[in-house]
Motif scaffolding. Sequence first.
Motif, mmCIF file in Angstrom:
data_model
loop_
_atom_site.group_PDB
_atom_site.id
_atom_site.type_symbol
_atom_site.label_atom_id
_atom_site.label_comp_id
_atom_site.label_asym_id
_atom_site.label_seq_id
_atom_site.Cartn_x
_atom_site.Cartn_y
_atom_site.Cartn_z
ATOM 1 N N TRP A 1 0.836 -1.207 0.000
ATOM 2 C CA TRP A 1 0.000 0.000 0.000
ATOM 3 C C TRP A 1 0.868 1.254 0.000
ATOM 4 O O TRP A 1 0.672 2.168 -0.807
ATOM 5 C CB TRP A 1 -0.943 -0.012 1.200
ATOM 6 N N PRO B 1 -5.614 -10.884 -4.644
ATOM 7 C CA PRO B 1 -5.795 -9.932 -3.532
ATOM 8 C C PRO B 1 -5.255 -8.538 -3.823
ATOM 9 O O PRO B 1 -5.664 -7.570 -3.173
ATOM 10 C CB PRO B 1 -5.054 -10.590 -2.368
ATOM 11 N N GLU C 1 -7.909 -5.598 -4.718
ATOM 12 C CA GLU C 1 -8.548 -4.793 -3.674
ATOM 13 C C GLU C 1 -7.678 -3.589 -3.312
ATOM 14 O O GLU C 1 -8.189 -2.490 -3.057
ATOM 15 C CB GLU C 1 -8.781 -5.657 -2.431
ATOM 16 N N ARG D 1 -8.111 -0.974 -6.058
ATOM 17 C CA ARG D 1 -9.403 -0.293 -5.920
ATOM 18 C C ARG D 1 -9.354 0.752 -4.806
ATOM 19 O O ARG D 1 -9.888 1.866 -4.941
ATOM 20 C CB ARG D 1 -10.511 -1.311 -5.626
ATOM 21 N N LYS D 2 -8.711 0.408 -3.731
ATOM 22 C CA LYS D 2 -8.548 1.344 -2.612
ATOM 23 C C LYS D 2 -7.715 2.546 -3.046
ATOM 24 O O LYS D 2 -7.993 3.693 -2.670
ATOM 25 C CB LYS D 2 -7.885 0.613 -1.442
#
Length: 412
Positions: free
Chosen positions: A77, A103, A106, A109-110
Motif C-alpha cells: 500500500w 488480492p 482490492e 481499488r482502494k
Amino acid sequence: MLLMASLIQPFTIRTVLETIAAIGTVGSLFFYFLSALSLASFISDRRKQFKQVPLPPTQLPPVSILKPLKGVDPEIWESFCSHCEQEYPEFQLIFGVSDPADPAVEVVRKLQAKYPKISIELVVCDRVLGANIKVSNLAQMLPAARHELLLVNDSDIRVPPDYLRKVIAPLPDASVGLVTCLYGGVASPTACPTLGSRLEALGISTDFVPGVLSARFLERGLHFGLGSTLAFRRRDLEAIGGFEALLDYLADDYELGRRIASTGKRVELSAATVVTFLPAYTLRQFFRHQLRWSRTIRDARRWGYAGLLFTFGLPWALVTLLAARGAEWAWLLLAMTFALRMAVGFVAAIVVLNDDQFFRYILLLPLRDLIAPFVWAAGFMGNRIHWRGDVFDLKDGRLIIAKPELPADWKK
C-alpha cells in the motif's frame, strides 16, 4: 616476500590449496579495488546530474507507468501511494493482474478511491502468452498506455517524490534508449526481521550494487536493465519486437536493456535510487531466491558469472589462513581483505543507497560471504528455479514449465 616464498615451496596438497586460495584472495582484492573505482565513478556522475538544471514542469513529457502484479507484497500500500505522490505534472498508472480474484485487486481499488484525480487503471490479463507471466501481463497492459514514454517497475518498489523527474530526465536525449536505477532492500518490516531477509538485504547493498557498478565501469556504460526501473520510449520497445520478444525469458529486465543497447542507444543509470521491501524469508526461501538469481546471471552473463569466483574475498582469505597454518602473511592478507570488503560495503550501502541497515546487520556480513560460494557453486549444478510459487527449468535464459516429478512406484 613471505607470500612469494610460500608459493615456491615443494608442492603438496596443502601448498597447492594455499597457493590457489592466495591467488583467489589477491583476485578478490583486485575486485574490491575495481568496486571502489566504480563506486567513485558513479558518485561523481550522480553529483553532476544533481547540478543539472531540472526541466520546467511544462517541458516534462507525460509518462505511463506499468506495474504487473501477483499477490500482495510487503508494504504494498505504501509503495503504491509513493507512485501517486510524485512531483510530476502528468502520469498514468496501469496495474495488471492475471486473476481477477488476486488480492492485489482490492489494494488497487482502494488506491483509485484515495487518488481520484490520478489516472489509475486496472487491466485483467486473461491470456497466457508465454512462460513469463509478468511479461505476458505487460504485453496485455500496453494497449491501455496513452503515452509515448513508458516506465515499468516491480510491484514491491517504493519511490521518492522526485523519482519520475530524475528517471525521465535523460530521455529527451535521443541517444538514450533506456533509464534504470539502483535499489536497496529493506528486510521484512517486522519487529524482528528474519535472518533470511536480513541476509538478502545485506547482499543487495554490499554485493549487488558494487557488481552492477563494476559492470558499468568495465563496459563503459550499462548494457542491461534492472527491474526496479525500466523507462523507455514505446517506439524503442517496438524496435526490439515489443514485450512479445521477451515472453519466455526469466531475466526480462536484463534482456530488455540488452536489446535496446544493441540498437546503438545508451542505457543510463539514474541518480534516483528506490527501495524494495523483502518478504520474511526463511533460510530455505533465501537460498532458493539466491539460487534463482545465480542461475539467471549464469545464463545471461556466463563469463561474468564465472568471474564471480574472484569476488569471494573473505572465504578465500580464511582458506588461505587455514592452509598457511596461521602464518603472519596470511593474517595480513585476511586483514586487508576484511578492511576493503567493509569499506566497499559501507560506501555502497551508506553513500550510494543511504541504507542505514548496514550498521544493524554488519555482523552478518561474514556469514553472508561464507554462504555465497556455495550458492555460486550450486548455480552450476542444475537448471530448476522456483519463482512466485511456480517451478521452471531454465535453458539459455528461457523459462520452461517444469514437468512434475513422477512417484518412484509409477509404472506405465
